[in-house]
Design a protein around this motif. Structure first.
Motif, PDB file in Angstrom:
ATOM      1  N   ILE A   1       4.122  15.093  20.232  1.00 30.87           N
ATOM      2  CA  ILE A   1       2.916  15.040  21.383  1.00 30.87           C
ATOM      3  C   ILE A   1       1.112  14.839  20.957  1.00 30.87           C
ATOM      4  N   PHE A   2       0.696  13.754  20.957  1.00 32.79           N
ATOM      5  CA  PHE A   2      -0.668  13.908  21.052  1.00 32.79           C
ATOM      6  C   PHE A   2      -1.558  13.197  21.945  1.00 32.79           C
ATOM      7  N   ILE A   3      -2.378  14.507  21.824  1.00 32.78           N
ATOM      8  CA  ILE A   3      -2.801  14.582  23.552  1.00 32.78           C
ATOM      9  C   ILE A   3      -4.473  14.440  23.238  1.00 32.78           C
ATOM     10  N   THR A   4      -5.369  13.958  24.548  1.00 27.87           N
ATOM     11  CA  THR A   4      -6.602  14.157  24.346  1.00 27.87           C
ATOM     12  C   THR A   4      -7.174  15.721  25.430  1.00 27.87           C
ATOM     13  N   GLY A   5      -8.222  15.977  25.297  1.00 27.36           N
ATOM     14  CA  GLY A   5      -8.714  16.764  26.515  1.00 27.36           C
ATOM     15  C   GLY A   5      -7.970  17.841  26.500  1.00 27.36           C
ATOM     16  N   GLY A   6      -7.234  18.262  25.387  1.00 19.80           N
ATOM     17  CA  GLY A   6      -6.460  19.608  25.051  1.00 19.80           C
ATOM     18  C   GLY A   6      -7.643  20.958  25.249  1.00 19.80           C
ATOM     19  N   THR A   7      -8.219  20.988  25.031  1.00 18.12           N
ATOM     20  CA  THR A   7      -9.380  22.386  25.480  1.00 18.12           C
ATOM     21  C   THR A   7      -9.566  21.910  27.018  1.00 18.12           C
TER      22      THR A   7
ATOM     23  N   MET B   1      -3.269  17.613  18.750  1.00 23.59           N
ATOM     24  CA  MET B   1      -4.534  17.579  19.799  1.00 23.59           C
ATOM     25  C   MET B   1      -5.855  17.260  19.039  1.00 23.59           C
ATOM     26  N   LEU B   2      -6.420  16.116  19.650  1.00 22.22           N
ATOM     27  CA  LEU B   2      -7.387  15.524  19.391  1.00 22.22           C
ATOM     28  C   LEU B   2      -8.781  16.317  19.960  1.00 22.22           C
ATOM     29  N   CYS B   3      -9.911  17.016  19.120  1.00 21.76           N
ATOM     30  CA  CYS B   3     -10.191  17.403  19.279  1.00 21.76           C
ATOM     31  C   CYS B   3     -12.249  17.490  18.016  1.00 21.76           C
TER      32      CYS B   3
ATOM     33  N   GLY C   1     -21.237  24.377  17.243  1.00 22.32           N
ATOM     34  CA  GLY C   1     -21.275  24.896  15.800  1.00 22.32           C
ATOM     35  C   GLY C   1     -19.875  25.411  15.700  1.00 22.32           C
ATOM     36  N   LYS C   2     -19.163  24.957  16.242  1.00 28.10           N
ATOM     37  CA  LYS C   2     -17.805  25.217  16.147  1.00 28.10           C
ATOM     38  C   LYS C   2     -17.391  24.149  15.806  1.00 28.10           C
ATOM     39  N   SER C   3     -16.287  24.355  14.457  1.00 29.64           N
ATOM     40  CA  SER C   3     -14.689  22.941  14.383  1.00 29.64           C
ATOM     41  C   SER C   3     -13.611  22.985  15.337  1.00 29.64           C
ATOM     42  N   PRO C   4     -13.287  22.179  15.021  1.00 28.94           N
ATOM     43  CA  PRO C   4     -12.077  21.774  15.713  1.00 28.94           C
ATOM     44  C   PRO C   4     -11.141  22.927  15.494  1.00 28.94           C
ATOM     45  N   SER C   5     -11.289  23.317  14.032  1.00 31.62           N
ATOM     46  CA  SER C   5      -9.990  24.656  14.057  1.00 31.62           C
ATOM     47  C   SER C   5     -10.196  25.618  14.323  1.00 31.62           C
ATOM     48  N   GLU C   6     -11.695  26.014  14.643  1.00 29.39           N
ATOM     49  CA  GLU C   6     -12.422  27.024  14.604  1.00 29.39           C
ATOM     50  C   GLU C   6     -12.219  27.218  16.918  1.00 29.39           C
ATOM     51  N   ARG C   7     -12.162  25.720  17.065  1.00 29.42           N
ATOM     52  CA  ARG C   7     -12.212  25.889  18.831  1.00 29.42           C
ATOM     53  C   ARG C   7     -10.792  25.944  18.527  1.00 29.42           C
ATOM     54  N   VAL C   8      -8.830  25.710  18.232  1.00 31.53           N
ATOM     55  CA  VAL C   8      -8.177  25.797  18.373  1.00 31.53           C
ATOM     56  C   VAL C   8      -7.914  27.370  18.360  1.00 31.53           C
TER      57      VAL C   8
ATOM     58  N   PRO D   1      -4.536  20.422  14.946  1.00 30.27           N
ATOM     59  CA  PRO D   1      -5.935  20.387  15.435  1.00 30.27           C
ATOM     60  C   PRO D   1      -6.657  19.295  14.527  1.00 30.27           C
ATOM     61  N   VAL D   2      -6.626  18.070  15.597  1.00 27.86           N
ATOM     62  CA  VAL D   2      -6.721  16.919  14.945  1.00 27.86           C
ATOM     63  C   VAL D   2      -8.166  15.948  15.409  1.00 27.86           C
ATOM     64  N   VAL D   3      -9.462  15.958  13.796  1.00 30.09           N
ATOM     65  CA  VAL D   3     -10.590  16.227  14.204  1.00 30.09           C
ATOM     66  C   VAL D   3     -11.207  14.634  14.673  1.00 30.09           C
ATOM     67  N   GLY D   4     -11.659  14.544  16.149  1.00 33.35           N
ATOM     68  CA  GLY D   4     -12.127  13.130  16.663  1.00 33.35           C
ATOM     69  C   GLY D   4     -12.946  13.258  17.883  1.00 33.35           C
TER      70      GLY D   4
END
Length: 521
Positions: A37-43, A66-68, A73-80, A106-109
């Motif tokens: 699954i590719f999801i935007t708005g996952g957070t 998960m597009l993130c 100041g938090k990276s996508p990985s840290e947010r996940v 997490p996919v940076v975008g």
């Protein structure tokens, strides 16, 4: 008091629970097996509830990309990582503590950037491996600037379609819209409604590239027209783009109404944001908000977040099942007023009963009361007495004692919020739900229980008390013990006595003084 503190202070709603002995016949969970699954708005509120539901009920799902973007100041990985530690995922962590590391990638975008801000490697990863697209990212601010609303709600949709076209194994694309996209109509069907030629989504997006914000802002009212805000407009524009450019894709469109606290999962009354009705509930429960625009006879259309996550998962399954066999992509409404009506006057009654006798916040400004009044002039009149006079008195005391808190500033913020909601609290709509009912009929009995989204099953007299308790427990994070409940109740009683004094002595004295001053001058 005894009934209130049962089961962590939350009453479990009546519902059909799945039993261990029940035979598993779940085409929905089988569909997600091995699918990526590719999801935007996952957070976001809906996105993370969807992820939790899929991971918990479909353990054999493939990866979830998960597009993130980086935020605060938090990276996508840290947010996940932070997301995985939320209370929402407690049950999931109990099942498998390593589930996030195994499944979430997490996919940076960023949906506002070209090609969703994906680097070439991540873009190729999605194109080669994704099977299901869930587009949930959006700005839900009603007063969002027209330029930002277009870039997020329309531009993000365009970029998702462009990527979907290049994805090799795409079997389902679900776009999350809103039941209010066509709120310029009173009777809304599960169909696409054409817009004026001036509302061309691609031309409007092109304008965002060269026109400055001030000029676009000046055009906002003309573009919005009789819709109430840029959110509803851009959601309708997103649908227009899809129907003009993406009908060859396996596409489904999901239109929920106002999303609020959970009915069952992760537990009754769970909520984690102030959006929608939640901020209003807290302001009323604190005794700050006493009057707002609203028609008592109007139906209040609310849908629990877990129903939305369940239906989103089922639309993903059924969209793959029907493919392109339908003439147009199917649109699904998830609303409550036509299936299980509940009026604002009943909502107000629930608020009064439970904030007086059941749910009590620790720090209250005064006793909880609310009046819904459709007349703006009447509302402004009573705001003066119910809001502004107490605010100036409280700020005067705060100034004398050295406190920095300003009740006037808070009221300005609350009034802005109630103003943008007035359109929805003074008007009423009727939505058809033929496709919603059809979707349920296509599901097995097991799936209808596991992924329940039938609004007829909601008992509002159970739902709202749990919702109100959820604001106390999950938003304000107040102690739910009996001792703290008694302390909060005593504090409320002191304000009740002061409120009686205000109504019987102080308020009449102010009115008499103003009356005498007016005629003497």
């Amino acid at each position: 008091l005894q009934h209130y503190f049962i089961q962590s202070n939350l009453r479990p709603p009546r519902n059909n629970h799945l039993t261990i002995m029940e035979s598993v016949d779940s085409p929905v969970t089988q569909f997600y097996e091995g699918k990526n699954i590719f999801i935007t708005g996952g957070t976001g509120f809906l996105g993370k509830c969807f992820i939790e539901k899929i991971l918990r009920t479909c353990p054999n799902v493939g990866a979830i990309y998960m597009l993130c973007r980086e935020k605060k100041g938090k990276s996508p990985s840290e947010r996940v990582v932070a997301l995985s530690e939320e209370m929402l995922f407690d049950k999931l962590r109990a099942q498998d503590p390593e589930i996030f590391k195994k499944k979430i990638i997490p996919v940076v975008g960023d949906v506002m950037h070209e090609k969703l801000g994906l680097n070439p490697e991540d873009e190729q990863l999605i194109m080669d491996n994704a099977h299901i697209f869930i587009h949930s990212a959006a700005t839900i601010r009603f007063d969002e600037h027209i330029r930002n609303a277009l870039l997020l709600n329309v531009g993000g949709t365009v970029k998702m379609v462009e990527l979907a076209r290049k994805t090799k194994n795409l079997v389902s694309f679900v776009h999350v819209s809103t039941a209010y996209a066509n709120c310029d109509r009173r009777d809304i069907s599960e169909q696409y409604y054409e817009m004026k030629s001036t509302h061309d989504p691609l031309k409007l997006l092109a304008m965002c590239e060269w026109m400055d914000e001030e000029t676009m802002g000046a055009m906002s009212d003309a573009l919005v027209g009789i819709r109430p805000n840029t959110y509803c407009l851009t959601k309708a524009l997103g649908e227009r783009y899809l129907f003009e450019n993406a009908t060859d894709l396996p596409l489904g469109i999901f239109r929920p109404s106002i999303i609020a606290a959970s009915w069952m999962e992760p537990e009754p009354g769970w909520i984690d944001n102030y959006n929608g009705a939640t901020g209003i509930v807290i302001a009323i429960g604190k005794g700050i908000l006493r009057i707002m625009e609203g028609d008592k006879t109007t139906l209040f259309d609310v849908i629990p977040i877990d129903f939305c996550a369940n239906m989103l998962a089922c639309i993903g399954w059924y969209t793959s099942k029907v493919g392109n066999s339908t003439d147009d992509p199917l649109i699904y409404h998830l609303t409550s007023c036509d299936k299980n009506p509940f009026k604002f006057i009943e909502f107000g009654g629930q608020l009064f009963e439970h904030f007086h006798f059941d749910v009590v916040y620790n720090d209250v400004y005064r006793t909880s009361e609310i009046i819904f009044e459709p007349s703006e002039s009447v509302v402004n009149f009573w705001k003066f007495f119910c809001h502004w006079i107490p605010a100036y008195l409280a700020d005067g005391v705060a100034l004398f004692t050295g406190e920095k808190f300003s009740l006037r500033r808070l009221y300005k913020k609350i009034h802005r919020g109630t103003k943008v909601l007035a359109y929805f609290t003074t008007n009423q709509w009727s939505w058809t739900h033929k496709n919603c009912d059809m979707l349920m009929s296509e599901m097995t009995e097991y799936d209808r229980k596991l992924f329940n989204f039938n609004a007829r099953d909601i008992d509002w007299c159970t739902y709202y008390p749990n919702y109100f308790r959820g604001t106390k427990k999950f938003i304000l994070k107040e102690n739910m013990s009996p001792e703290h409940w008694r302390m909060a109740k005593n504090s409320q009683l002191r304000w009740t006595n002061f409120h009686f004094l205000w109504q019987t002595v102080i308020f009449p004295a102010v009115i008499i003084y103003l009356f005498l001053w007016f005629f003497s001058s």
